[in-house]
Scaffold this motif. Structure first.
Motif, PDB file in Angstrom:
ATOM      1  N   ALA A 232      -2.199   4.183  -6.195  1.00 30.50           N
ATOM      2  CA  ALA A 232      -1.765   3.268  -5.154  1.00 30.50           C
ATOM      3  C   ALA A 232      -0.587   2.615  -5.320  1.00 30.50           C
ATOM      4  O   ALA A 232       0.320   2.269  -4.118  1.00 30.50           O
ATOM      5  CB  ALA A 232      -2.860   2.065  -5.230  1.00 30.50           C
TER       6      ALA A 232
ATOM      7  N   LEU B 289      -4.020  -1.303   0.014  1.00 27.62           N
ATOM      8  CA  LEU B 289      -3.876  -0.376  -1.243  1.00 27.62           C
ATOM      9  C   LEU B 289      -3.514  -1.397  -2.245  1.00 27.62           C
ATOM     10  O   LEU B 289      -4.156  -1.448  -3.413  1.00 27.62           O
ATOM     11  CB  LEU B 289      -3.118   0.797  -1.187  1.00 27.62           C
ATOM     12  CG  LEU B 289      -3.208   1.863  -0.294  1.00 27.62           C
ATOM     13  CD1 LEU B 289      -2.098   2.950  -0.337  1.00 27.62           C
ATOM     14  CD2 LEU B 289      -4.592   2.559  -0.496  1.00 27.62           C
TER      15      LEU B 289
ATOM     16  N   GLN C  63       2.663   4.262  -2.447  1.00 27.45           N
ATOM     17  CA  GLN C  63       2.478   3.196  -1.402  1.00 27.45           C
ATOM     18  C   GLN C  63       3.429   3.286  -0.302  1.00 27.45           C
ATOM     19  O   GLN C  63       3.063   2.656   0.801  1.00 27.45           O
ATOM     20  CB  GLN C  63       2.760   1.707  -2.031  1.00 27.45           C
ATOM     21  CG  GLN C  63       4.040   1.556  -2.692  1.00 27.45           C
ATOM     22  CD  GLN C  63       3.932  -0.020  -3.330  1.00 27.45           C
ATOM     23  OE1 GLN C  63       4.110  -0.822  -2.575  1.00 27.45           O
ATOM     24  NE2 GLN C  63       4.107   0.098  -4.460  1.00 27.45           N
TER      25      GLN C  63
END
Length: 251
Positions: A159, A233, A163
């Motif tokens: 994540a 996220l 991102q």
């Protein structure tokens, strides 16, 4: 199958217990279908607190199935060079996790990783940009292999490093890595006697709830902008890290 599950379930098992597991799996699958990851971030900490029989084996079984569905849905968007780099790191992390599980207590590792993830999430919210370069992805894969095999939650490193990747490409690429990585982690857990047939049956029993959450997510993921997916996220990564800390304290 029922006899195997009876061996795995707590002595005071009631239908409500299974209902709780199913609800958790449905919501976690829904979130992963929207953001590309999040299943284990949500389910792993809750499983340790309320459904310990699910971690890590049954969650990895469900996670593998969910990742395969995500991969099939967005297959044409997979970034294969990134998959190769991420999987090389993930394979190394899985082997290291197997050695750790066989020889050392894992609580200290879990705490260190959770604190590092929280630091990364905090820096990201503060404006720190992590490039999705191959060295960074290899490091994220290594950390994911370690965390995924030991805690069943290997998504936070991905994540952070991905991102800023376009959402559909990110979902497809991570789904590919999660599917292969979950299989590797299950094989390693079986090798060190941490994955049993009753755990496999439990994961299969909860498959319909996982499928339901994934298919419902198809109605929502198109409404999330890249910025919205990034915030989702990072938020789930932070909550997942806090959950790993709670899990370690409970254990």
């Amino acid at each position: 199958m029922l006899q195997s599950l009876t061996e795995l379930m707590p002595g005071d098992f009631v239908p409500g217990h299974l209902f709780g597991m199913g609800a958790m799996v449905f919501v976690a699958a829904l979130l992963q279908g929207i953001g590309g990851l999040g299943f284990a971030m949500v389910s792993a900490p809750l499983a340790v607190l309320f459904f310990p029989e699910m971690a890590p084996g049954p969650l990895l079984v469900l996670g593998a199935g969910l990742a395969l569905l995500g991969l099939l849905r967005d297959f044409d968007a997979v970034d294969w060079p990134s998959v190769t780099t991420l999987m090389a790191g993930r394979a190394g992390g899985t082997l290291l996790a197997g050695a750790t599980l066989a020889a050392l207590p894992t609580n200290a590792f879990s705490i260190v990783f959770a604190l590092l993830i929280l630091a990364g999430v905090g820096l990201s919210f503060a404006g720190w940009k992590v490039r999705a370069s191959h060295p960074n992805m290899a490091i994220a894969g290594l950390a994911s292999g370690l965390m995924g095999t030991i805690t069943s939650s290997g998504a936070p490193p991905f994540a952070i490093v991905m991102q800023y990747v376009p959402p559909r490409q990110m979902r497809a690429t991570i789904s590919c890595v999660f599917f292969a990585g979950a299989i590797l982690s299950l094989l390693m857990l079986a090798y060190v006697d941490r994955f049993t047939l009753p755990q496999l049956w439990l994961g299969i029993l909860l498959f319909p709830l996982m499928l339901g959450g994934f298919f419902v997510s198809g109605r929502f993921h198109r409404y999330f902008s890249p910025r919205g997916v990034r915030l989702l996220l990072l938020t789930m990564s932070g909550l997942g890290a806090l959950g790993i800390l709670a899990r370690t304290l409970v254990q």
